[in-house]
Design a protein around this motif. Structure first.
Motif, short mmCIF file in Angstrom:
data_model
loop_
_atom_site.label_atom_id
_atom_site.label_comp_id
_atom_site.label_asym_id
_atom_site.label_seq_id
_atom_site.Cartn_x
_atom_site.Cartn_y
_atom_site.Cartn_z
N ARG A 199 -7.96 5.00 -0.58
CA ARG A 199 -9.15 4.12 -0.55
C ARG A 199 -9.85 4.22 -1.67
NH1 ARG A 199 -9.72 3.87 6.16
NH2 ARG A 199 -8.32 2.31 6.50
N LEU A 231 -5.18 8.76 3.53
CA LEU A 231 -5.51 7.35 3.32
C LEU A 231 -7.14 7.21 2.73
CD1 LEU A 231 -5.19 4.28 4.51
CD2 LEU A 231 -6.45 5.17 6.88
N ASP A 232 -7.66 8.12 2.96
CA ASP A 232 -9.18 8.08 2.27
C ASP A 232 -8.94 8.47 0.66
OD1 ASP A 232 -10.32 8.62 4.71
OD2 ASP A 232 -10.44 10.83 5.02
N SER A 292 0.68 -1.28 0.15
CA SER A 292 -0.11 -0.14 0.04
C SER A 292 0.88 1.26 -0.02
CB SER A 292 -0.93 0.03 1.05
OG SER A 292 -1.82 -1.01 1.18
N THR A 313 -8.13 2.96 -4.82
CA THR A 313 -8.08 1.68 -4.82
C THR A 313 -9.37 1.07 -4.99
OG1 THR A 313 -5.98 1.52 -3.46
CG2 THR A 313 -7.26 -0.37 -3.63
N ALA A 314 -10.45 1.33 -4.51
CA ALA A 314 -11.64 0.83 -4.65
C ALA A 314 -12.40 1.16 -5.98
CB ALA A 314 -12.57 1.67 -3.56
#
Length: 175
Positions: free
Chosen positions: A133, A129-130, A112, A136-137
């Protein structure tokens, strides 16, 4: 004198990954791996506790491989997304298995890190981090649908990937 080893843990994991790519997790059995590395199935138990442990090692190897691919990208969110897509197309069953398994946290953190670094550069530390994510999502969902053949309405799937990625970057830079 002890019996010489006729295989290695690395060879066992490689054989398991090859079987995974040929038919998903159902194709990964201790017998199939043993046949592939040229030993009898009981010999595998010197290196791997059981099938579950083998699948765990395979998942961690896939995560490490993905981490290497991501680290070799240009480090931008776009570059990382392209590297991720290439990985998914090169290892479709491995890609699918990543999200059906639970690699340990240390492997996930190493993999990551390039995405988190790119997210920090794009949105700053507080929301990195948000952002990681989100990207990645989105990419995982897009690639999962692409690999499943779900984009059947026509159009340019490559263009749709580029469009979605560009829109994400614009939105992240505005946040």
């Amino acid at each position: 004198m002890p019996t010489p080893d006729r295989t290695s843990l690395a060879a066992i994991v490689t054989a398991g990954r090859e079987l995974l790519e040929r038919g998903g997790p159902a194709k990964v059995s201790m017998q199939a791996v043993a046949d592939r590395v040229g030993v009898r199935a009981p010999s595998l138990y010197k290196r791997v506790r059981d099938r579950e442990a083998l699948l765990q090692l395979i998942a961690e190897d896939i995560v490490d491989d993905l981490g290497t691919v991501l680290a070799a990208s240009d480090g931008t969110l776009t570059g990382l997304a392209h590297a991720y897509r290439t990985f998914a197309h090169t290892h479709p069953e491995g890609f699918r298995y990543l999200y059906a398994s639970s690699p340990d946290l240390a492997h996930l953190q190493r993999t990551s890190e390039p995405v988190l670094q790119a997210a920090r550069a794009t949105v700053g530390e507080e929301r990195a981090l948000d952002a990681a994510r989100l990207v990645t999502a989105w990419a995982t969902g897009f690639l999962s649908m692409e690999l499943a053949g779900a984009f059947r309405l026509g159009g340019d799937v490559d263009g749709a990937f580029e469009y979605g990625l560009a829109q994400l970057e614009v939105a992240l830079r505005q946040s």
